[in-house]
Design an enzyme around this catalytic site. Structure first.
Site, PDB file in Angstrom:
ATOM      1  N   SER A 148       0.839  -1.198   0.000  1.00  0.00           N
ATOM      2  CA  SER A 148       0.000   0.000   0.000  1.00  0.00           C
ATOM      3  C   SER A 148       0.879   1.255   0.000  1.00  0.00           C
ATOM      4  O   SER A 148       1.727   1.405  -0.876  1.00  0.00           O
ATOM      5  CB  SER A 148      -0.965  -0.052   1.189  1.00  0.00           C
TER       6      SER A 148
ATOM      7  N   GLU B 289      -9.293  -5.369  -4.127  1.00  0.00           N
ATOM      8  CA  GLU B 289      -8.595  -4.258  -3.476  1.00  0.00           C
ATOM      9  C   GLU B 289      -9.541  -3.186  -2.928  1.00  0.00           C
ATOM     10  O   GLU B 289      -9.194  -2.457  -2.011  1.00  0.00           O
ATOM     11  CB  GLU B 289      -7.614  -3.597  -4.464  1.00  0.00           C
TER      12      GLU B 289
ATOM     13  N   HIS C  81      -7.483  -5.929   0.431  1.00  0.00           N
ATOM     14  CA  HIS C  81      -6.291  -5.097   0.524  1.00  0.00           C
ATOM     15  C   HIS C  81      -5.579  -5.405   1.848  1.00  0.00           C
ATOM     16  O   HIS C  81      -6.188  -5.337   2.909  1.00  0.00           O
ATOM     17  CB  HIS C  81      -6.745  -3.631   0.490  1.00  0.00           C
TER      18      HIS C  81
END
Length: 574
Positions: A198, A325, A438
């Site tokens: 990320s 995601e 995610h």
């Protein structure tokens, strides 16, 4: 015993031996790598450390950097697992080192950079524990804490008192520490791979673009993030506005920069945290209030431009994304979404959701997204709008930028490898509809399923081992394919065929052109829509306001003219 005391350039450190999977790993937790950024050092680049004379005890994790914690789902493991597990303090610039025992010779080093939107994160989370990778792959794992939020990224360009990107300079100083010291731990400073997820992956890709960072590492792994993502870098103008907004909210005068920074430096950090969330006028659920900026020092231009110009480190990269995601962001406030039900949303809620994620986009722009993402063959299916919004948010923010970054990189003949992670952990605390979320490949990269007592399945242990093996092979040789030929070969990603590998508990498969249709929309079509309709609403509002003004002038003019003609007539009577 002698292996747990190591002499660094700043002084001696003492680590501790940990039993791991029937072997031993020596951990050094909480080694300082910079002067604590306190007092007049707040908002400044990190300053290098002075020497110490006795032995530094590196046996427990250090403080986490000051940050707002996630209070959305109190007591819920899915969100709490990302909250800092050590005390919050501005005195937080420390790093951790895990080395296999006995001490290796010239081992490959893997440096982890945590995510958290540049607003949160800490290296001490259980899911970032480096001991399994060190034990199983015999690599040295390093992770550092870096400043986040306003304390790490407040920016007044070209003002050394608050230059911006302090959090990235923290990371860079930790990379320099590794160059200078890792040999003493049995590591090879010429074989260093950065990996992050990320905002951590965006950081890794910024080090690829930053001339000062390039000599400090060898290769890079980007998990679900890249510097060209729409949230990753703030323009200087925007960053400056946010700094001024923060100062105003905190009652600091904005007439003189020096005075303003001095005033902000005297504030309680807790007060800064309370106010920094209000510097962005609309919350997109992916708000990076204070993040990386083009400061002309760490970063010389917008990532897109640097990518286009080929101004990045020439090396191998391994990049990838997860299947779903978008969902992690939706439960934090998209209309109709909840972690406690199936989140079947209506078309109206989908459109409201688009408004939240694209606050500055015209209605026509949002319509174009709806048009592109709706499955028109089956537009009555209940899950349609939920899945479409998951895809919109995931594609726009994570998947397409990562693919674009990889494509640009590989165009110049650098080896790139791309993965698509599609296994939903059996231990995932979030609801089924959120899919492969995610952040939830991380536990597999760090080998958590290898601990028998943690209730992962055997298949998950095997998946985790194979991911660790590929990541470590990549770090050691620049290629995730080992010498043993029993696993599926992972082909190079070329900008023409764009081959990628799926990672799951079945056998991995190779496909081409992940989400090609959607990513064409985001990279080519959507920017045109924005350009043409830019903010059609704005233009329309201005036109209407202008028209009303003109209308009033016309009426006024007509009255004046009538007045004039009647006066003229009365004059001609004489």
């Amino acid at each position: 015993e002698e292996d747990i005391i190591i002499t660094t350039k700043n002084g001696k450190v003492r680590g501790m031996n940990l039993p791991v999977l029937g072997g031993t790993v020596t951990a050094f937790l909480g080694i300082p790598y910079a002067q604590p950024p306190l007092g007049r050092l707040r908002f400044k680049k990190p300053q290098s450390l002075t020497k110490w004379s006795n032995i530094w005890n590196a046996t427990k994790y250090a403080n986490s950097c000051y940050q707002n914690t996630d209070q959305s789902f109190p007591g819920f493991l899915g969100s709490e697992m990302w909250n800092p597990n050590t005390e919050l303090s501005e005195d937080c610039l420390y790093l951790n080192v895990w080395i296999p025992a006995p001490k290796p010779k010239n081992a490959t080093v893997m440096i982890w950079i945590y995510g958290g939107g540049f607003q949160t994160g800490t290296s001490s989370l259980p899911v970032y524990d480096g001991k399994f990778l060190a034990r199983v792959e015999r690599v040295i794992v390093v992770s550092m804490n870096y400043r986040v939020g306003a304390l790490g990224f407040l920016a007044l360009s070209e003002n050394p008192e608050a230059p911006g990107n302090m959090g990235l300079f923290d990371q860079q100083l930790a990379l320099q520490w590794v160059q200078k010291n890792i040999a003493a731990f049995g590591g090879n400073p010429r074989s260093v791979t950065l990996f992050g997820e990320s905002a951590g992956a965006a950081s890794v890709s910024l080090h690829l673009l930053s001339p000062r960072s390039q000599p400090l590492f060898t290769r890079a792994i980007l998990q679900s993030g890249s510097s060209n993502a729409p949230w990753a870098v703030t323009s200087l103008y925007e960053a400056r506005n946010r700094t001024l907004t923060l100062a105003k909210r905190m009652g600091c005068s904005r007439d003189n920069e020096t005075e303003m920074i001095k005033c902000l430096r005297d504030k309680d950090p807790q007060e800064i945290l309370l106010n920094e969330v209000f510097v962005v006028p609309y919350d997109t659920l992916l708000s990076v209030n204070f993040g990386p900026t083009v400061d002309g020092d760490f970063l010389t231009d917008m990532p897109d431009t640097l990518l286009q110009l080929g101004q990045f480190k020439r090396t191998q990269i391994l990049v990838g994304v997860n299947k779903d995601e978008g969902t992690a962001f939706l439960v934090y406030g998209a209309p109709g979404f909840s972690k406690d039900n199936n989140s079947i949303i209506t078309r109206k809620e989908f459109q409201e959701g688009l408004k939240i994620f694209f606050p500055r986009v015209s209605e026509f722009g949002r319509e174009s997204i709806l048009f592109h993402y709706m499955d028109w063959l089956d537009d009555q299916r209940a899950e349609n709008y939920r899945e479409a919004l998951d895809d919109v948010v995931g594609d726009y923010n994570i998947i397409c930028p990562a693919l674009e970054f990889t494509r640009k990189f590989s165009e110049l003949g650098n080896d790139a490898f791309f993965y698509y992670f599609e296994h939903r952990s059996t231990k995932l605390p979030w609801p089924e509809w959120m899919g492969v979320m995610h952040g939830y490949e991380i536990e597999f990269v760090f080998g958590l399923p290898l601990e028998r007592r943690v209730n992962y399945t055997r298949a998950e242990e095997i998946l985790s081992r194979s991911i660790m093996k590929r990541w470590a092979n990549f770090a050691k040789y620049g290629n995730p394919n080992g010498t043993q030929n029993n696993s599926t070969r992972w082909p190079v990603f070329k900008s023409t065929e764009q081959k990628y590998l799926t990672l799951n508990t079945e056998s991995p498969k190779v496909y081409t052109k992940l989400r090609a249709q959607q990513c064409r929309f985001w990279t080519l079509f959507f920017p045109k829509v924005l350009e043409l309709t830019g903010n059609i609403d704005e233009a329309e509002r201005e036109w209407k306001a202008g028209f009303h003004r003109w209308n009033n002038y016309m009426m006024d003019w007509k009255n004046q003219f009538n007045d004039y003609t009647s006066k003229k007539e009365s004059c001609s009577d004489f």
